[in-house]
Write an enzyme that holds these catalytic residues in place. Structure first.
Site, PDB file in Angstrom:
ATOM      1  N   LYS A  35       6.072   0.889  -9.875  1.00 40.36           N
ATOM      2  CA  LYS A  35       6.277   1.183  -8.522  1.00 40.36           C
ATOM      3  C   LYS A  35       5.865   0.851  -7.555  1.00 40.36           C
ATOM      4  O   LYS A  35       6.534  -0.644  -7.054  1.00 40.36           O
ATOM      5  CB  LYS A  35       4.216   2.123  -8.769  1.00 40.36           C
ATOM      6  CG  LYS A  35       3.467   0.175  -9.291  1.00 40.36           C
ATOM      7  CD  LYS A  35       2.231   0.507  -9.389  1.00 40.36           C
ATOM      8  CE  LYS A  35       1.704  -0.701  -9.848  1.00 40.36           C
ATOM      9  NZ  LYS A  35       0.260  -0.391 -10.493  1.00 40.36           N
ATOM     10  N   ARG A 132     -12.484   1.956 -12.740  1.00 40.89           N
ATOM     11  CA  ARG A 132     -10.799   3.178 -11.747  1.00 40.89           C
ATOM     12  C   ARG A 132     -10.561   4.255 -12.582  1.00 40.89           C
ATOM     13  O   ARG A 132     -11.701   4.440 -13.014  1.00 40.89           O
ATOM     14  CB  ARG A 132     -10.081   1.900 -11.439  1.00 40.89           C
ATOM     15  CG  ARG A 132      -9.360   1.960 -10.533  1.00 40.89           C
ATOM     16  CD  ARG A 132      -8.798   0.938 -10.236  1.00 40.89           C
ATOM     17  NE  ARG A 132      -7.212   0.616 -10.652  1.00 40.89           N
ATOM     18  CZ  ARG A 132      -6.181   0.021 -10.352  1.00 40.89           C
ATOM     19  NH1 ARG A 132      -6.587  -0.996  -9.679  1.00 40.89           N
ATOM     20  NH2 ARG A 132      -5.444  -0.067 -11.744  1.00 40.89           N
ATOM     21  N   TYR A 256       1.675 -16.829  21.860  1.00 36.53           N
ATOM     22  CA  TYR A 256       0.553 -15.918  22.373  1.00 36.53           C
ATOM     23  C   TYR A 256      -0.659 -16.565  21.147  1.00 36.53           C
ATOM     24  O   TYR A 256      -0.774 -17.398  20.210  1.00 36.53           O
ATOM     25  CB  TYR A 256       0.250 -14.600  21.246  1.00 36.53           C
ATOM     26  CG  TYR A 256       1.677 -13.609  21.469  1.00 36.53           C
ATOM     27  CD1 TYR A 256       1.803 -12.680  22.573  1.00 36.53           C
ATOM     28  CD2 TYR A 256       2.361 -13.469  20.494  1.00 36.53           C
ATOM     29  CE1 TYR A 256       2.383 -12.364  23.110  1.00 36.53           C
ATOM     30  CE2 TYR A 256       3.282 -12.416  20.835  1.00 36.53           C
ATOM     31  CZ  TYR A 256       3.101 -11.638  22.355  1.00 36.53           C
ATOM     32  OH  TYR A 256       4.219 -10.919  22.525  1.00 36.53           O
TER      33      TYR A 256
HETATM   34  C1  LIG Z   1       0.713  -1.215 -11.479  1.00 39.77           C
HETATM   35  C2  LIG Z   1       0.616  -1.616 -12.650  1.00 39.77           C
HETATM   36  C3  LIG Z   1       0.731  -2.479 -13.583  1.00 39.77           C
HETATM   37  C4  LIG Z   1       1.420  -3.542 -13.423  1.00 39.77           C
HETATM   38  O1  LIG Z   1       0.741  -4.881 -13.146  1.00 39.77           O
HETATM   39  P1  LIG Z   1       0.974  -6.089 -12.736  1.00 39.77           P
HETATM   40  O2  LIG Z   1       0.099  -6.857 -12.802  1.00 39.77           O
HETATM   41  O3  LIG Z   1       2.392  -5.854 -11.915  1.00 39.77           O
HETATM   42  O4  LIG Z   1       1.745  -6.636 -14.393  1.00 39.77           O
HETATM   43  C5  LIG Z   1       0.186  -2.365 -15.059  1.00 39.77           C
HETATM   44  N1  LIG Z   1      -0.174  -0.999 -15.428  1.00 39.77           N
HETATM   45  C6  LIG Z   1      -0.834  -0.395 -14.622  1.00 39.77           C
HETATM   46  C7  LIG Z   1      -1.958   0.631 -15.110  1.00 39.77           C
HETATM   47  C8  LIG Z   1      -0.702  -0.392 -13.014  1.00 39.77           C
HETATM   48  O5  LIG Z   1      -0.924   0.254 -12.301  1.00 39.77           O
END
Ligand SMILES: *Cc1c(COP(=O)(O)O)cnc(C)c1O
Length: 366
Positions: A35, A132, A256
């Site tokens: 993702k 969630r 800055y």
């Molecule tokens: C993003 C995600 C993962 C991967 O999580 P990591 O901590 O990066 O390994 C696994 N399962 C779901 C449902 C996710 O949204």
């Protein structure tokens, strides 16, 4: 002349990390989680480096389409299923596996009239305590039976809130107990292991694991020391060059707000990388930057940031790198500076930094 900043993506490191994960979860199939443009690394590099995975897990159906267009014939999981009913026929055409986490989605699937339904694999998501996405156990069983009756291939999924820390509630054990009780007696494969689960809860990993951040060589906890000896390699290195230097007299200030003041005569380097490239503005003074110097034993030396990170530039203390000059290469993160270290110095985790590399940074797949 182009601005010297570059994000290099090392596909061999992807292969290496995936092989490590296979070793850690030898009984499980793997959804490589890609993702957020493969956590900022780009889908193209991910497909190239992770092509031996069992499946890819994505958030947007557009990414599933991209994978199919680029020849991926394996499984694809839509991690949050469908955001709208009208995505369902495309998900079906693309032969995606879909996560189903809410009642609306169950209704869309029940109303879907393409045949055979069974071509769609459903990973039904249980809320086992993270609160969630997902169904609580009782509602879960009802949803399971409805979709099963509608002809879908049913599997089970949940997600852990605290696989990276042992004593926070809900614990992995508490969530697993809830999950196992919830699916008791129901057929189907299971999936619950994210990166932290794969690293630190290896006794039961389920049929499909879902590694994300460890594919990219960063730590689920945000602390590099937690994965330092795990043999994972960073996939992204963010590099740039020194584009100017300044000599500071005692009492002169940098950048800055003038937050850094020279306590002795010193030289600083101006690096072509700022927060508009995705480097965190909150990086504290002392955050490490690696400066190349072929005469040094390790090919370079760590120099600390001084002064505030600005939009297009940051400034480093060159007292430890007397040979550094215009055009000298620097690494902001990568093999010499773990992204988690930069993140820690900035009050965040490596995940956020790699995902947030800005579109203006050129990417090179190596
Ligand atoms: C993003 C995600 C993962 C991967 O999580 P990591 O901590 O990066 O390994 C696994 N399962 C779901 C449902 C996710 O949204």
């Amino acid at each position: 002349m182009t601005r010297p900043i570059l994000a290099a993506i090392d596909t061999a490191a992807f292969e290496h990390n995936l092989a490590k994960i296979r070793g850690l979860a030898p009984e499980s199939k793997i959804w490589c989680v890609i993702k957020a443009r493969a956590y900022g690394h780009g889908l193209e590099a991910a497909l190239k480096g992770l092509g031996s995975t069992d499946g890819f897990a994505v958030l947007d159906i557009e990414d599933a389409g991209w994978l199919r267009d680029h020849g991926w014939q394996g499984r694809i999981l839509l991690l949050e299923g469908l955001f709208h009913e009208n995505e369902l026929s495309l998900a079906h055409q693309l032969a995606c596996d879909v996560v189903i986490h809410c009642e609306n989605q169950v209704r869309w699937l029940e109303a879907f009239d393409a045949l055979p339904h069974s071509r769609l694999n459903v990973f039904l998501k249980m809320n086992s305590g993270m609160n969630r996405l997902g169904f609580k156990p009782d509602a879960y069983r009802t949803a399971f039976h409805r979709l099963h009756a509608a002809g879908y291939h049913m599997h089970h999924m949940t997600h852990f809130a605290n696989a990276d820390q042992l004593d926070r509630s809900p614990t992995v054990d508490e969530q697993l107990e809830c999950f196992n009780a919830g699916i008791d007696g129901l057929p189907g494969a299971t999936s619950f292991g994210n990166s932290a689960t794969i690293l630190w809860h290896r006794n039961t990993l389920g049929d499909w694991v879902r590694p994300g951040v460890i594919l990219y060589g960063a730590s689920p906890t945000g602390r590099y020391s937690d994965i330092e000896h795990g043999g994972l390699n960073p996939v992204m290195s963010l590099t740039s060059e020194i584009i100017d230097t300044q000599e500071l007299a005692v009492g002169e200030r940098v950048g800055y707000g003038g937050v850094y003041e020279a306590s002795e005569p010193m030289r600083i380097g101006i690096v072509a990388c700022g927060y508009a490239d995705g480097y965190p503005r909150h990086a504290k003074e002392g955050t490490p930057v690696w400066v190349s110097d072929p005469s040094m034993k390790n090919g370079g030396v760590i120099c600390p940031i001084v002064g505030r990170v600005s939009m297009d530039m940051l400034t480093i203390d060159l007292r430890g790198a007397p040979k550094a000059n215009l055009g000298t290469g620097v690494e902001l993160w990568g093999a010499h500076v773990p992204v988690d270290e930069v993140a820690y110095q900035s009050g965040t985790i490596g995940y956020e930094l790699i995902c947030a590399v800005a579109p203006r940074v050129p990417v090179k797949i190596i």
